[in-house]
Design a protein around this motif. Structure first.
Motif, short mmCIF file in Angstrom:
data_model
loop_
_atom_site.label_atom_id
_atom_site.label_comp_id
_atom_site.label_asym_id
_atom_site.label_seq_id
_atom_site.Cartn_x
_atom_site.Cartn_y
_atom_site.Cartn_z
N MET A 58 22.88 -30.08 -13.52
CA MET A 58 21.61 -29.92 -14.22
C MET A 58 21.82 -29.91 -15.73
O MET A 58 21.02 -30.45 -16.48
N THR A 59 22.92 -29.31 -16.17
CA THR A 59 23.22 -29.30 -17.60
C THR A 59 23.36 -30.73 -18.13
O THR A 59 22.81 -31.07 -19.18
N VAL A 60 24.07 -31.57 -17.39
CA VAL A 60 24.22 -32.98 -17.79
C VAL A 60 22.87 -33.67 -17.77
O VAL A 60 22.52 -34.41 -18.70
N LEU A 61 22.10 -33.44 -16.72
CA LEU A 61 20.78 -34.07 -16.59
C LEU A 61 19.87 -33.67 -17.74
O LEU A 61 19.18 -34.52 -18.34
N VAL A 62 19.87 -32.39 -18.08
CA VAL A 62 19.04 -31.91 -19.20
C VAL A 62 19.50 -32.55 -20.50
O VAL A 62 18.68 -32.97 -21.32
N ARG A 63 20.80 -32.68 -20.69
CA ARG A 63 21.32 -33.31 -21.91
C ARG A 63 20.82 -34.76 -22.01
O ARG A 63 20.39 -35.19 -23.09
N VAL A 64 20.87 -35.49 -20.91
CA VAL A 64 20.40 -36.89 -20.91
C VAL A 64 18.90 -36.95 -21.21
O VAL A 64 18.45 -37.77 -22.02
N MET A 65 18.13 -36.07 -20.57
CA MET A 65 16.68 -36.07 -20.81
C MET A 65 16.36 -35.61 -22.24
O MET A 65 15.39 -36.07 -22.84
N GLU A 66 17.18 -34.72 -22.76
CA GLU A 66 17.00 -34.27 -24.14
C GLU A 66 17.26 -35.43 -25.11
O GLU A 66 16.48 -35.63 -26.05
N GLU A 67 18.32 -36.18 -24.87
CA GLU A 67 18.62 -37.35 -25.71
C GLU A 67 17.52 -38.40 -25.63
O GLU A 67 17.28 -39.12 -26.60
N ALA A 68 16.84 -38.47 -24.49
CA ALA A 68 15.73 -39.41 -24.32
C ALA A 68 14.43 -38.88 -24.91
O ALA A 68 13.41 -39.58 -24.91
N GLY A 69 14.44 -37.63 -25.38
CA GLY A 69 13.25 -37.05 -25.99
C GLY A 69 12.24 -36.49 -25.01
O GLY A 69 11.10 -36.22 -25.38
N LEU A 70 12.64 -36.31 -23.74
CA LEU A 70 11.71 -35.84 -22.72
C LEU A 70 11.66 -34.32 -22.61
O LEU A 70 10.65 -33.77 -22.17
N VAL A 71 12.75 -33.66 -22.96
CA VAL A 71 12.81 -32.20 -22.94
C VAL A 71 13.49 -31.71 -24.21
O VAL A 71 14.14 -32.48 -24.92
N GLU A 72 13.32 -30.43 -24.46
CA GLU A 72 14.03 -29.79 -25.56
C GLU A 72 14.42 -28.39 -25.13
O GLU A 72 13.84 -27.83 -24.21
N ARG A 73 15.42 -27.86 -25.78
CA ARG A 73 15.87 -26.50 -25.48
C ARG A 73 15.35 -25.58 -26.57
O ARG A 73 15.42 -25.90 -27.76
#
Length: 120
Positions: A34-49
């Motif tokens: 999930m950490t990797v998945l969140v990082r990918v989605m974060e780079e795509a601009g879909l999520v943020e921390r």
């Protein structure tokens, strides 16, 4: 986009910001995955921390406007697809489907309740 990515975005849309560990449990993957998945989605601009205001040690994953837009677009595409299929049904089939709606709604309610219980 992977099914897990799309499901994670839908979960965030439905429940609001979540910890990575909570998302991993909800989506049935490991915390490192999930950490990797969140990082990918974060780079795509879909999520943020973002930091959790109630506990500065905690980081929450939040949908961005782009992520929320993706979820809305995907949901609308599903609605449109079902509408096209329903248009192909006979009148009797549409009536049968309408008669089944209360039971289908109850099933969705039960599934949601079961998911909430497993998240606890």
């Amino acid at each position: 986009m992977s099914l897990t990515s799309a499901a994670t975005l839908a979960t965030l849309d439905k429940t609001g910001p979540r910890r990575i560990t909570d998302l991993a449990v909800a989506e049935g993957v490991t915390q490192p995955a999930m950490t990797v998945l969140v990082r990918v989605m974060e780079e795509a601009g879909l999520v943020e921390r973002k930091g959790d205001p109630s506990d500065r040690r905690v980081t929450l994953v939040c949908l961005t406007e782009a992520g929320a837009s993706y979820v809305r677009t995907r949901r609308q595409a599903g609605i449109d697809a079902y509408a096209r299929m329903i248009d192909e049904l006979t009148g009797d089939e549409v009536e049968a489907l309408a008669a089944a709606l209360p039971a289908l709604l109850r099933l969705a309610e039960l599934e949601s309740h079961a998911r909430e219980e497993s998240d606890r």
